[in-house]
Design a protein around this motif. Structure first.
Motif, mmCIF file in Angstrom:
data_model
loop_
_atom_site.group_PDB
_atom_site.id
_atom_site.type_symbol
_atom_site.label_atom_id
_atom_site.label_comp_id
_atom_site.label_asym_id
_atom_site.label_seq_id
_atom_site.Cartn_x
_atom_site.Cartn_y
_atom_site.Cartn_z
ATOM 1 N N ALA A 8 49.427 69.585 9.513
ATOM 2 C CA ALA A 8 48.314 70.488 9.838
ATOM 3 C C ALA A 8 47.191 70.368 8.818
ATOM 4 C CB ALA A 8 48.817 71.930 9.933
ATOM 5 N N ILE A 9 47.536 70.247 7.547
ATOM 6 C CA ILE A 9 46.519 70.077 6.501
ATOM 7 C C ILE A 9 45.745 68.786 6.737
ATOM 8 C CG2 ILE A 9 46.247 69.477 4.050
ATOM 9 C CD1 ILE A 9 46.461 72.410 4.508
ATOM 10 N N ARG A 10 46.432 67.746 7.100
ATOM 11 C CA ARG A 10 45.746 66.475 7.345
ATOM 12 C C ARG A 10 44.825 66.571 8.565
ATOM 13 N NH1 ARG A 10 50.755 63.128 5.134
ATOM 14 N NH2 ARG A 10 50.103 63.185 2.954
ATOM 15 N N ILE A 11 45.191 67.379 9.535
ATOM 16 C CA ILE A 11 44.314 67.609 10.686
ATOM 17 C C ILE A 11 43.057 68.354 10.227
ATOM 18 C CG2 ILE A 11 44.094 68.862 12.878
ATOM 19 C CD1 ILE A 11 47.158 68.233 13.258
ATOM 20 N N ILE A 12 43.226 69.326 9.351
ATOM 21 C CA ILE A 12 42.064 70.038 8.792
ATOM 22 C C ILE A 12 41.151 69.047 8.085
ATOM 23 C CG2 ILE A 12 41.322 71.682 7.018
ATOM 24 C CD1 ILE A 12 43.893 73.286 7.652
ATOM 25 N N GLN A 13 41.734 68.157 7.287
ATOM 26 C CA GLN A 13 40.941 67.181 6.551
ATOM 27 C C GLN A 13 40.152 66.271 7.500
ATOM 28 O OE1 GLN A 13 44.230 65.616 4.302
ATOM 29 N NE2 GLN A 13 43.681 66.786 2.473
ATOM 30 N N VAL A 14 40.794 65.815 8.569
ATOM 31 C CA VAL A 14 40.104 64.968 9.549
ATOM 32 C C VAL A 14 38.974 65.752 10.207
ATOM 33 C CG1 VAL A 14 40.355 63.821 11.804
ATOM 34 C CG2 VAL A 14 42.037 63.418 9.993
ATOM 35 N N SER A 15 39.248 66.985 10.591
ATOM 36 C CA SER A 15 38.243 67.794 11.266
ATOM 37 C C SER A 15 37.030 68.048 10.371
ATOM 38 C CB SER A 15 38.861 69.122 11.720
ATOM 39 O OG SER A 15 37.927 69.852 12.472
ATOM 40 N N ILE A 16 37.272 68.352 9.110
ATOM 41 C CA ILE A 16 36.168 68.575 8.174
ATOM 42 C C ILE A 16 35.387 67.278 7.972
ATOM 43 C CG2 ILE A 16 35.588 69.090 5.774
ATOM 44 C CD1 ILE A 16 37.884 71.131 5.792
ATOM 45 N N ALA A 17 36.090 66.159 7.836
ATOM 46 C CA ALA A 17 35.411 64.873 7.640
ATOM 47 C C ALA A 17 34.566 64.496 8.858
ATOM 48 C CB ALA A 17 36.435 63.775 7.357
ATOM 49 N N ARG A 18 35.066 64.801 10.049
ATOM 50 C CA ARG A 18 34.344 64.422 11.270
ATOM 51 C C ARG A 18 33.204 65.375 11.597
ATOM 52 N NH1 ARG A 18 36.773 60.103 14.672
ATOM 53 N NH2 ARG A 18 38.150 59.210 13.125
ATOM 54 N N HIS A 19 33.429 66.672 11.358
ATOM 55 C CA HIS A 19 32.478 67.664 11.855
ATOM 56 C C HIS A 19 31.791 68.463 10.750
ATOM 57 C CE1 HIS A 19 34.063 66.534 15.684
ATOM 58 N NE2 HIS A 19 35.268 66.905 15.317
ATOM 59 N N GLY A 20 32.418 68.535 9.581
ATOM 60 C CA GLY A 20 31.795 69.139 8.423
ATOM 61 C C GLY A 20 31.537 70.629 8.479
ATOM 62 N N ASP A 21 31.869 71.293 9.554
ATOM 63 C CA ASP A 21 31.585 72.720 9.664
ATOM 64 C C ASP A 21 32.587 73.511 8.833
ATOM 65 O OD1 ASP A 21 30.959 75.304 10.353
ATOM 66 O OD2 ASP A 21 31.608 75.141 12.419
ATOM 67 N N LEU A 22 32.130 74.004 7.716
ATOM 68 C CA LEU A 22 33.022 74.743 6.829
ATOM 69 C C LEU A 22 33.093 76.215 7.191
ATOM 70 C CD1 LEU A 22 32.114 73.015 3.473
ATOM 71 C CD2 LEU A 22 33.899 72.463 5.097
ATOM 72 N N VAL A 23 32.272 76.670 8.117
ATOM 73 C CA VAL A 23 32.315 78.065 8.534
ATOM 74 C C VAL A 23 33.611 78.338 9.296
ATOM 75 C CG1 VAL A 23 31.191 79.819 9.969
ATOM 76 C CG2 VAL A 23 29.813 78.264 8.586
ATOM 77 N N ALA A 24 33.991 77.426 10.179
ATOM 78 C CA ALA A 24 35.177 77.620 11.012
ATOM 79 C C ALA A 24 36.454 77.725 10.191
ATOM 80 C CB ALA A 24 35.302 76.483 12.027
ATOM 81 N N ILE A 25 36.486 77.110 9.027
ATOM 82 C CA ILE A 25 37.717 77.100 8.230
ATOM 83 C C ILE A 25 37.885 78.359 7.386
ATOM 84 C CG2 ILE A 25 36.839 75.937 6.183
ATOM 85 C CD1 ILE A 25 39.505 74.364 6.200
#
Length: 170
Positions: free
Chosen positions: A104-121
């Motif tokens: 799950a953490i690695r999915i978060i990392q991919v999502s942040i790298a692809r989309h960069g939206d730090l508000v959602a996290i």
């Protein structure tokens, strides 16, 4: 034996809607190569054809594979949904869930790298911090630390220094 993975790999050029059931059923294969091939094939399908299945999924492995596919090929509008899908992995109290939490953490990392939206996290900051503080798995703690650092967790450096001073954790 080699024909089955080749069937999945053949879909990497573009799976069709008729292939979805076959692809989906192999996302949680115990054979990592088959699970990987199924995820890559899923990523060739339009997200709208399979996104509704993800939230209904009962298999942890299949859910994590599909969430990774969504993080990789979905758009920024899907990022909150990705985080909502993996949030439950940080509420499990069983130690054997650390492997799933790491995925799950690695999915978060991919999502942040692809989309960069730090508000959602931001909604995940508290559960991530709790696992960072309590976790005994060094790899999991390191990866959570990377995410916390990326989302500018204000007290992360002091927290890490204190934990390092406490000695090895696992």
């Amino acid at each position: 034996p080699g024909e089955f993975p080749r069937r999945l790999e053949a879909l990497h050029g573009g799976a069709g809607e008729a292939d979805l059931e076959f692809v989906w059923s192999n996302l949680d294969s115990a054979n990592r190569s088959i699970a990987y091939a199924a995820r890559v094939a899923l990523e060739t399908l339009p997200v709208d054809e399979w996104i509704s299945r993800v939230a209904k999924e009962k298999s942890c492995a299949r859910l994590l594979s599909a969430a990774l596919a969504l993080a990789r090929v979905g758009n920024a509008d899907h990022q909150k949904e990705v985080f909502d899908l993996i949030r439950p992995f940080f509420t499990l109290d069983r130690a054997e869930a650390d492997r799933e939490r790491l995925a799950a953490i690695r999915i978060i990392q991919v999502s942040i790298a692809r989309h960069g939206d730090l508000v959602a996290i931001q909604e995940l900051r508290q559960p991530l911090s709790a696992h960072y503080n309590a976790g005994n798995d060094a790899e999991l703690r390191r990866e959570i630390g990377r995410v916390l650092l990326r989302v500018n967790m204000p007290y992360y450096p002091a927290l890490s220094t204190a934990l390092l001073g406490a000695g090895p954790a696992g």
